[in-house]
Enzyme design. Structure first.
Site, PDB file in Angstrom:
ATOM      1  N   GLU A  49     -40.623 -25.801   2.009  1.00 26.85           N
ATOM      2  CA  GLU A  49     -42.182 -25.820   1.496  1.00 26.85           C
ATOM      3  C   GLU A  49     -42.174 -27.335   1.199  1.00 26.85           C
ATOM      4  O   GLU A  49     -41.154 -28.165   0.485  1.00 26.85           O
ATOM      5  CB  GLU A  49     -42.330 -25.124   0.068  1.00 26.85           C
ATOM      6  CG  GLU A  49     -43.578 -25.176  -0.287  1.00 26.85           C
ATOM      7  CD  GLU A  49     -44.099 -24.319  -1.479  1.00 26.85           C
ATOM      8  OE1 GLU A  49     -43.025 -23.511  -1.892  1.00 26.85           O
ATOM      9  OE2 GLU A  49     -45.010 -24.504  -2.071  1.00 26.85           O
TER      10      GLU A  49
ATOM     11  N   ALA B  30     -36.247 -25.141  -7.820  1.00 30.29           N
ATOM     12  CA  ALA B  30     -35.957 -23.906  -7.001  1.00 30.29           C
ATOM     13  C   ALA B  30     -37.270 -23.720  -5.873  1.00 30.29           C
ATOM     14  O   ALA B  30     -37.990 -24.057  -5.908  1.00 30.29           O
ATOM     15  CB  ALA B  30     -35.773 -22.730  -7.931  1.00 30.29           C
ATOM     16  N   MET B  31     -36.732 -22.590  -5.103  1.00 36.64           N
ATOM     17  CA  MET B  31     -37.691 -22.285  -3.945  1.00 36.64           C
ATOM     18  C   MET B  31     -37.779 -20.961  -3.803  1.00 36.64           C
ATOM     19  O   MET B  31     -36.350 -20.412  -3.614  1.00 36.64           O
ATOM     20  CB  MET B  31     -37.379 -23.032  -2.805  1.00 36.64           C
ATOM     21  CG  MET B  31     -38.179 -22.949  -1.423  1.00 36.64           C
ATOM     22  SD  MET B  31     -39.911 -23.291  -1.931  1.00 36.64           S
ATOM     23  CE  MET B  31     -40.590 -22.170  -0.780  1.00 36.64           C
TER      24      MET B  31
ATOM     25  N   GLU C 185     -39.414 -18.037  -9.681  1.00 32.22           N
ATOM     26  CA  GLU C 185     -39.253 -17.549  -8.287  1.00 32.22           C
ATOM     27  C   GLU C 185     -39.175 -16.282  -7.856  1.00 32.22           C
ATOM     28  O   GLU C 185     -39.683 -15.766  -6.643  1.00 32.22           O
ATOM     29  CB  GLU C 185     -37.805 -18.266  -7.718  1.00 32.22           C
ATOM     30  CG  GLU C 185     -37.634 -19.680  -8.253  1.00 32.22           C
ATOM     31  CD  GLU C 185     -39.011 -20.580  -7.775  1.00 32.22           C
ATOM     32  OE1 GLU C 185     -39.359 -20.423  -7.015  1.00 32.22           O
ATOM     33  OE2 GLU C 185     -39.047 -21.694  -8.393  1.00 32.22           O
TER      34      GLU C 185
ATOM     35  N   HIS D 214     -42.678 -14.896  -7.566  1.00 28.93           N
ATOM     36  CA  HIS D 214     -43.606 -15.417  -6.259  1.00 28.93           C
ATOM     37  C   HIS D 214     -43.449 -14.428  -5.046  1.00 28.93           C
ATOM     38  O   HIS D 214     -43.970 -14.364  -4.261  1.00 28.93           O
ATOM     39  CB  HIS D 214     -42.758 -16.780  -5.679  1.00 28.93           C
ATOM     40  CG  HIS D 214     -43.321 -18.168  -6.399  1.00 28.93           C
ATOM     41  ND1 HIS D 214     -44.774 -18.265  -6.432  1.00 28.93           N
ATOM     42  CD2 HIS D 214     -42.907 -19.191  -6.932  1.00 28.93           C
ATOM     43  CE1 HIS D 214     -44.943 -19.474  -6.625  1.00 28.93           C
ATOM     44  NE2 HIS D 214     -43.842 -20.075  -6.996  1.00 28.93           N
TER      45      HIS D 214
ATOM     46  N   GLU E 194     -48.990 -21.207  -7.483  1.00 28.78           N
ATOM     47  CA  GLU E 194     -48.385 -21.721  -8.519  1.00 28.78           C
ATOM     48  C   GLU E 194     -48.915 -21.732  -9.746  1.00 28.78           C
ATOM     49  O   GLU E 194     -48.221 -21.240 -10.882  1.00 28.78           O
ATOM     50  CB  GLU E 194     -47.968 -23.232  -8.373  1.00 28.78           C
ATOM     51  CG  GLU E 194     -47.183 -23.554  -6.904  1.00 28.78           C
ATOM     52  CD  GLU E 194     -46.036 -22.882  -7.005  1.00 28.78           C
ATOM     53  OE1 GLU E 194     -45.110 -22.489  -7.873  1.00 28.78           O
ATOM     54  OE2 GLU E 194     -45.099 -22.822  -5.674  1.00 28.78           O
TER      55      GLU E 194
HETATM   56  N1  BAL Z   1     -42.835 -23.375  -4.487  1.00 27.89           N
HETATM   57  C1  BAL Z   1     -42.035 -24.531  -4.924  1.00 27.89           C
HETATM   58  C2  BAL Z   1     -41.204 -24.133  -5.938  1.00 27.89           C
HETATM   59  C3  BAL Z   1     -41.942 -23.568  -7.079  1.00 27.89           C
HETATM   60  O1  BAL Z   1     -42.716 -23.633  -7.598  1.00 27.89           O
HETATM   61  O2  BAL Z   1     -41.422 -22.274  -7.320  1.00 27.89           O
HETATM   62 ZN    ZN Z   2     -43.716 -21.754  -7.968  1.00 25.13          ZN
END
Ligand code: BAL
Ligand code: ZN
Length: 880
Positions: free
Chosen positions: A122, A263-264, A299, A302, A321
């Site tokens: 990303e 983090a991702m 995370e 997400h 986000e």
């Molecule tokens: N998507 C990039 C890191 C985060 O916001 O979780």
């Molecule tokens: Zn995020």
């Protein structure tokens, strides 16, 4: 660099149904084979336009279209794209490329962190791995095979579920992973390394068993438990609060030392900056523990808000986000103290996001244009985006909001959507119209909300008048009125909330309510108000605005004591402190002796002596507004006067409140000595009060306090107490104790990079004279390397962002230093380079001499050579 506009968005011409990847990892190169099963996007009509694949820094070895090997005359190749002509609506592309993760210092795409391979895709890193349609609205099913040397890389991971694995004769082995969920390429991940894992299990609400694994290098195995516990709490919370269940058989986290972000959220394989996952009492502070809990949850959340439902394009970044920050804030609030969490978030937002929103990089929550999307992972997209979602919840109520989020997930599961789709689901589930509200997504800048009140004793009415105005921001001269939810109550002389009835309403309902202020100027009249009340406004900070109401200092003291809204009690204290500090700043600027308003002393004394208050609240209330916030709210920030005034106030408070501070300190230190470290809200609270008390007490320079700090430093069983003690020593005039503390610390923790980061930060933030020289010297320390983003943030970032007294020294040497680092980083890691620029972009805030010095450094960067799009965008916009 080219500017990309939201208004130019077009759906993709082609889709990728399946993506089959094979990676051959070697020490000096990596070969990537990609098979893409593609078809014409029916939504884009008939005909076969050229296929334009993204690709950067790839060495093309071969490419085939439906088994036909293509020659150089069959395609166009430049440094960003590979273009070819499909000859049917359905086709397969096979490509082989060579890439060099071993020399990738930008930490984007596939790269090496220490001895391991890892990825960060990303936003647009996947195009550095293979030729692809690297955009979030192209969702594909991925199968990934990784092959590598067995001894060096015994663990081979990718997204989804493990399918098969095997060995080759030459000492290599391979593993194949399959992700059953369609996803955009930015969620792709690969890890290969000598990793160990901590394993656990989670039973979902429909009784499915999920294996949980946290992979780390062996020396970090004992630092995973807190993250694992946090993960399980987050999984349960998302089921309860949002009805969201995990969907794969396995969920993995990998800790990586070199990482640009925190983090991702890659599907099933989250990759974490080690600072956001590793935590144990001896090496991580309470703040670090809370950060780990929040980021692990973020995370994980997400998986639904981002992965199952993703973004159509990068202008919609806040869709995932902002919403996910809002979700993790709800989680942290439930796990700890909701009021304290809100205070921390608001203080952060007002200090940093408000500054961004008032500067040259100001942009709306859904930006209209960008040159480099990496520059838009901002406080505005994240934190203000979360505030926007929070306002929707405030307007709809918790139940209405949940109906809206249920509909959103149900309607858009498996899709790539927009912020409009999110709001539409909220509207449809609740039968409301949020058209005007959506201006929060499109208009940048922080609105000011000026409130006046008029009490009519005869009619027994109170009229509140609201006037909103939002300053211009780049590209947006004029703003239309926002919908501003104002949560409020009216307090009588005893601090009791009065029943609320607006003129025209049949009966009073409740004693607090949310007014939706939606005009430039608007009045609300409350009736049956028996006495002149004191309004408690914007409770819980119900909207991200700058509120002004002409409170007297006595009224603020009253609110500090009596407001039934905990956040507003703290807020009243902050406003009182701001008024008092601004008075001191004025005295200092005029060359008058500074005289502290004793009401601040009295107010904090009663807070300190109130045993019934949550200790974390006491600590928050004792914390004076920071220098960065005082800078933010200044027309022209006088850094020297701000620093001098705040230090003066701290010393005066320390002297006047020595006894109650000393008592609180001793009681809490005693409690710390008597119990082992626990990472719970109650213990966080106790230590936070203990440590802020110590920082005040140390200003007295009394030998018994020095002794206490040294005792705490030596004897603490945890990093929270140890680091706080080190910080007060570093900021003190006790040179010997300071040197000894720093040396002992470095010796003890030299092999733990995350702890050394804290050692760097404490010194970088020290406001005593000579800061720049200390930072320069620390850059030569063996534990420092400019190639590691955490080190850059810990030393250079902490200095430029937190050490105002030294960063703004009037000869401009610190600005020059920062510009030098940005120029160096530009070549190594453009994302990190652009981030470090933020303090220089704020040049308009300072006096003319500093403005000139800061601008000169920006101009020097601009002509320093080949600038990355990241740095170019920030510098050019800052100078515009
Ligand atoms: N998507 C990039 C890191 C985060 O916001 O979780
Ligand atoms: Zn995020």
């Amino acid at each position: 660099p080219r500017t990309i506009y939201l208004k130019d968005y077009q759906a993709p011409d082609y889709l990728i149904d399946e993506t089959h990847l094979t990676f051959e990892l070697h020490e000096d190169r990596t070969l990537v084979h990609a098979q893409l099963v593609m078809r014409r996007n029916p939504a884009r009509g008939s005909g076969l336009p050229p296929l334009v694949l993204d690709g950067q820094q790839l060495e093309l070895l071969s490419i085939r279209l439906n088994d036909r090997e293509l020659g150089a005359h069959d395609y166009l190749l430049d440094d960003r794209h590979l273009t070819l002509q499909p000859d049917s609506a359905e086709f397969v592309i096979d490509s082989s490329v060579c890439i060099h993760p071993e020399s990738n210092t930008a930490l984007e795409g596939l790269y090496k962190s220490g001895k391991m391979f890892c990825t960060q895709c990303e936003a647009e890193g996947f195009r550095k791995i293979t030729y692809y349609l690297d955009r979030p609205d192209v969702m594909s099913k991925f199968t990934t095979t990784v092959s590598a040397d067995r001894q060096r890389y015994p663990v081979l991971l990718s997204n989804g579920n493990p399918i098969t694995s095997g060995s080759e004769d030459n000492g290599r082995h391979w593993a194949t992973w399959e992700d059953p969920f369609r996803k955009p390429a930015y969620l792709f991940a690969l890890v290969a390394g000598d990793l160990w894992c901590v394993e656990d299990q989670f039973t979902t609400m429909s009784q499915r068993e999920v294996a949980l694994r946290i992979y780390v290098e062996p020396e970090n195995l004992d630092k995973c438990q807190h993250a694992m516990d946090s993960l399980k709490r987050a999984m349960r919370w998302d089921e309860e609060a949002y009805g969201r269940e995990y969907d794969l058989d396995i969920f993995m986290i990998v800790a990586v030392n070199d990482f640009n972000m925190g983090a991702m959220e890659n599907k099933g394989l989250n990759i974490f900056n080690s600072s956001a996952v590793l935590a144990k009492a001896e090496t991580a502070t309470d703040a670090a523990h809370q950060r780990v809990e929040a980021i692990v949850a973020h995370e994980y959340f997400h998986n639904w808000s981002g992965n199952r439902v993703t973004c159509r394009d990068w202008f919609q970044l806040s869709l995932k986000e902002g919403f996910t920050v809002f979700r993790d804030a709800g989680f942290s609030a439930d796990m700890n103290s909701p009021t304290v969490k809100r205070i921390e978030d608001v203080a952060y937002l007002r200090t940093h996001q408000f500054a961004e929103d008032a500067g040259p990089m100001a942009h709306s929550v859904r930006p209209d244009a960008y040159m480099e999307i990496s520059n838009f992972y901002t406080l505005t997209v994240y934190e203000k985006g979360a505030e926007v979602v929070r306002m929707i919840q405030t307007l709809l109520g918790a139940e209405g909001f949940r109906k809206g989020s249920d509909l959103y997930f149900q309607r858009h599961d498996g899709q790539a959507v927009t912020c409009d789709d999110f709001v539409k689901a909220m509207e449809d589930a609740n039968g409301v119209d949020l058209a005007q509200f959506k201006r929060w997504y499109s208009q940048a800048g922080t609105p000011r909300l000026e409130v006046g009140s008029a009490y009519d004793a005869e009619a027994k009415t109170l009229t509140l008048t609201f006037r909103q105005l939002c300053p211009p921001s780049p590209g947006q001269a004029h703003k239309e009125p926002f919908v501003i939810p104002v949560d409020l109550a009216l307090l009588d002389g005893q601090g009791r909330e009065l029943p609320l009835r607006l003129a025209g309403e049949a009966a009073a309902s409740g004693t607090s309510r949310v007014l939706a202020v939606n005009e430039a100027e608007q009045s609300f009249t409350f009736v049956d108000i028996p006495e002149q009340p004191l309004p408690s406004l914007l409770r819980g900070f119900s909207a991200p605005v700058k509120l002004s109401f002409p409170y007297s200092r006595d009224q603020l003291m009253f609110l500090m004591q009596h407001d039934s809204d905990g956040f507003n009690r703290w807020e009243a204290g902050q406003q009182l402190a701001v008024q008092v500090l601004q008075e001191l700043i004025g005295q200092r600027q005029r060359g008058e002796p500074m005289v502290l308003d004793r009401r601040l002393v009295a107010a904090l004394k009663s807070v300190l002596e109130n045993d019934g208050l949550d200790q974390a609240m006491v600590a928050e209330m004792l914390s004076l507004p920071g220098e960065a916030y005082l800078i933010e709210i200044s027309e022209v920030a006088d850094v020297d006067a701000i620093h001098a005034a705040r230090e003066f106030a701290r010393r005066e408070l320390a002297e006047a409140l020595f006894e109650p501070l000393w008592q609180r300190y001793q009681a809490n230190r005693q409690a710390s000595r008597q119990s082992a470290y626990v990472a719970t809200a109650e213990h966080f609270a106790r230590r936070s009060l203990q440590n802020i008390a110590l920082s005040y007490l140390m200003l007295s320079e009394k030998p018994e306090v020095l002794e206490a700090a040294q005792e705490q430093y030596r004897e603490a069983d945890n990093m929270t107490e140890r680091l706080a003690a080190l910080a007060v020593l570093v900021n003190s005039p006790f040179e010997e104790a300071k040197a000894e503390g720093l040396a002992l610390f470095a010796d003890r923790f030299k092999d733990d990079p995350l702890v050394m980061d804290q050692w760097f930060s404490v010194q970088a933030g020290c406001p005593l004279p000579g800061g720049l020289e200390r930072v320069r010297a620390l850059m030569q320390h063996p534990a420092f390397t400019i190639k590691n983003p955490n080190k850059v943030r810990a030393l250079i970032g902490a200095f430029a962002n937190q050490n105002h007294a030294n960063f703004h020294r009037d000869d401009g040497e610190s600005y020059r230093f920062l510009a030098d680092q940005v120029i160096m980083l530009n070549a190594l890691n453009p994302q990190i380079a652009a981030r470090q620029l933020a303090p220089l972009t704020r040049w308009r805030k300072y006096d003319l001499s500093r403005q000139a010095l800061m601008k000169a450094e920006l101009e020097r960067i601009l002509v320093s050579g080949s600038l990355s799009s990241d740095v170019y965008e920030v510098v050019s916009k800052s100078l515009a």
